[in-house]
Design a protein around this motif. Sequence first.
Motif, PDB file in Angstrom:
ATOM      1  N   CYS A 151      -7.925  -1.067  -6.091  1.00 11.73           N
ATOM      2  CA  CYS A 151      -6.626  -0.588  -5.803  1.00 11.73           C
ATOM      3  C   CYS A 151      -5.591  -0.863  -7.057  1.00 11.73           C
TER       4      CYS A 151
ATOM      5  N   GLY B  65      -4.733   6.675  -1.900  1.00 11.16           N
ATOM      6  CA  GLY B  65      -6.068   6.850  -1.562  1.00 11.16           C
ATOM      7  C   GLY B  65      -7.081   6.641  -2.659  1.00 11.16           C
TER       8      GLY B  65
ATOM      9  N   CYS C  48      -8.882   3.833  -2.633  1.00  7.23           N
ATOM     10  CA  CYS C  48      -9.955   3.341  -1.778  1.00  7.23           C
ATOM     11  C   CYS C  48     -10.893   4.133  -1.152  1.00  7.23           C
TER      12      CYS C  48
ATOM     13  N   CYS D 269       0.911  -1.169  -0.103  1.00  7.37           N
ATOM     14  CA  CYS D 269       0.018   0.222   0.075  1.00  7.37           C
ATOM     15  C   CYS D 269       0.829   1.101  -0.046  1.00  7.37           C
TER      16      CYS D 269
ATOM     17  N   ALA E 289      -3.391  -3.891  -3.107  1.00 10.76           N
ATOM     18  CA  ALA E 289      -2.802  -4.177  -1.968  1.00 10.76           C
ATOM     19  C   ALA E 289      -3.928  -4.614  -0.961  1.00 10.76           C
ATOM     20  N   LEU E 290      -5.361  -4.539  -1.648  1.00  8.11           N
ATOM     21  CA  LEU E 290      -6.385  -4.808  -0.520  1.00  8.11           C
ATOM     22  C   LEU E 290      -6.803  -6.391  -0.764  1.00  8.11           C
TER      23      LEU E 290
HETATM   24  S1  SF4 Z   1      -5.010   0.130  -0.332  1.00 12.93           S
HETATM   25 FE1  SF4 Z   1      -4.431   0.501  -2.382  1.00 12.93          FE
HETATM   26  S2  SF4 Z   1      -5.845   2.152  -2.925  1.00 12.93           S
HETATM   27 FE2  SF4 Z   1      -6.064   2.188  -0.695  1.00 12.93          FE
HETATM   28  S3  SF4 Z   1      -4.375   3.647  -0.244  1.00 12.93           S
HETATM   29 FE3  SF4 Z   1      -3.101   1.635  -0.478  1.00 12.93          FE
HETATM   30  S4  SF4 Z   1      -2.364   1.626  -2.474  1.00 12.93           S
HETATM   31 FE4  SF4 Z   1      -4.101   3.129  -2.541  1.00 12.93          FE
END
Ligand code: SF4
Lengths: 400, 65
Positions: B55, B14, B16, B10, B59-60
Motif C-alpha cells: 500500500c 486499489g 491491495c 486510504c 494505510a493498512l
Molecule cells: S489500502 Fe492502500 S492500497 Fe488499498 S486501496 Fe487504500 S490506499 Fe490503496
Amino acid sequence: MGGMRQRIVVAGGSLAGHSAVTELVGLVPEAEIVWVTGEQHRTYSKPALSKEFMQARNELSELMLPDIGGDLSNLRIVRRSCASLDTANRTVTLDDGEKIAFDQLLIATGAQARMPGMLRGVGGVFPLRTLDDAVAIRESLAGRPKVLVVGGGLIGCELAASMRTLGLEVTLVERLDTLLDRPFGGAFGSYFLDLHRANGVDLVMDAMVERVSLNDGRVAAVELADGAKIETQLVVVGAGSEPCTQWLEGSGLIVADGVVCDSYLATSMPGIFAAGDVARWTNPIYDLQMRVEHWTNASAQGRAAARNLAASATGRQELRKPFADVPYFWSDQYGQKIQMVGWHQGHDRVELDRSADAPGPLARFYRDGRMIAAAGVNVPRIVMRLRRQIEEEARAQEAA
Amino acid sequence: MKIIVDRQRCDGNGVCMGIAPEVFDVDDDLYLHVAENIPEDPELRARVRQSVTSCPILALKLVED
Ligand code: SF4
Ligand SMILES: Cc1cc2nc3c(=O)[nH]c(=O)nc-3n(C[C@H](O)[C@H](O)[C@H](O)COP(=O)(O)OP(=O)(O)OC[C@H]3O[C@@H](n4cnc5c(N)ncnc54)[C@H](O)[C@@H]3O)c2cc1C
C-alpha cells in the motif's frame, strides 16, 4: 566456498530492494545479507511525493515503509553507492573504494530523473525522484511562486495537479499535443487536456523549453523554441527517467535500457538477479521484454527475484518461479482515480467506453483480437476485473 | 489474521485489491471493503501480507493471530 557463510548483496534501498531484503531475511537466515543503498533515508513511498506529500497532506514520518521484520542479525545496511561491478571476481566496489565480495547479487538500483541540459544546475529548477527533491520543492512553495511544469507525463501532470490544488498559478509545457500519451497509449487524448484546463492549468502544448533566463542565479523565465517567454519562479521537471546502470558499465552484464533478465529475473551472469525499475525482463504473460516503472511491480518483483536468488543460493528448486505479471499503476489528479493495467504497446485496436452516466472513461486495448491492457478513471472495480481477465486469458493461451 | 484500514489515509487506489482481490475490494465510490474472515490458505495470506506492505499510502495494518 565449502562451509563458508554465503554473502548476498542487495544493491538499491528503495521499494524493490526493501521487498527483496524482507523476503531474503526469512528465506536464507544462514546467509549474510549486505544491503547497499545510496539513500540516507529509510525506505519511503515515492508515489506520495508528487501527490499527498506535495500537497502537504502528509508528513515525512508517514512516508516511511515498515522496518524489515524478523531476526536481523544477519543483515548489514551500508549507506553508500555502488561505483562498479566486477563479475569475474564477484565484487562490488563502493564509491569510497571499499570492495564487497558476494556470492549472489540482486540489482535494484531503480531509475533516476532525466534532466535536459539547459536546466541542469539552475537555481529554482528541480527534478522529482527522491524525498530530498520533494522536500526542496515543498520548501520553495512557501513564497507562493508562479510554477512552470516541464513535461506532461505522469510526474508532470501530478505535480501540476498538486500545485493547482494548493492554489498556485501553474503553466505546463509539453512537447506533444496530448498529455500522458505514453502511459495511456494516447487513449484518453482530450480527457486529460480538459481535466487540467478545467482545473486552471495554463497548458502550452506542442512546445519545447529552449533556454532559461536567470536573475541572481535563479530562474526568472523560460524561453520556448518559438520565442515565447514565460515568467516563473519555480520550474519542476518531469522529463522522464532512465535506469541507474552507469555503475554496471564494463561489468560484462547485458544492459539495454535496463538490466536484461530472463523470465526468472536472472541476468546474463549466474547468481546475479535484478528487480524493479532497473530490470528489463521477459514477461511470460506477453512473451515480451519490458521494463515497468511502477510501484506494485517493484514490490512484487523484489520478492520474486529474492526467491529465485534464494533458490540459486540454497538449491531449493521449489522457490524458483518465473515472474509473470499484468503490470498495474494508478495516478491521482484532482481526486480522479486513474488506473491502467497491462501493457498497451503494440496494440492494434482501442475500444473506448464513455457512457454519459459513467464516473469516467474506460479503454480496452487489443492486439490480434486479444485484450492486452485496460485503463479507466474512477472505475477501479472494472479495471481490476479486467486485470484478472487479461491474466486468465494469457494463461489459457499459454496452456493451449 | 486481521486487517485494519486507516480510513483517513486510504485513497482507494486499489493496489491491495490488485494483489489480493479475495480480501480487498474497492467500490466505485473508492471505498475499500475488507473481508471479515481471511481463510487459512497460506498462499492467500502471503498475498495479503504483500498487499499490506505494498500500500503506497501505508494505510493498512496487519494483526496476526
Ligand atoms: S489500502 Fe492502500 S492500497 Fe488499498 S486501496 Fe487504500 S490506499 Fe490503496
Ligand atoms: C514522484 C513519483 C511518483 C510516483 N507515482 C507512482 C504512482 O502513482 N504509481 C505507481 O505505480 N508508481 C509511481 N511511481 C514509480 C515508483 O515509485 C517506482 O516504480 C518505484 O519507486 C521503483 O522502485 P525501485 O526500488 O525499483 O527503484 P527506485 O525507487 O528508483 O530506487 C532505487 C534505489 O537505488 C538507489 N541507488 C541507485 N543507484 C545506486 C547505486 N549505484 N548504488 C547504491 N544505490 C543506488 C537509490 O538511491 C534508490 O534508493 C512514482 C515515482 C515517483 C518518483
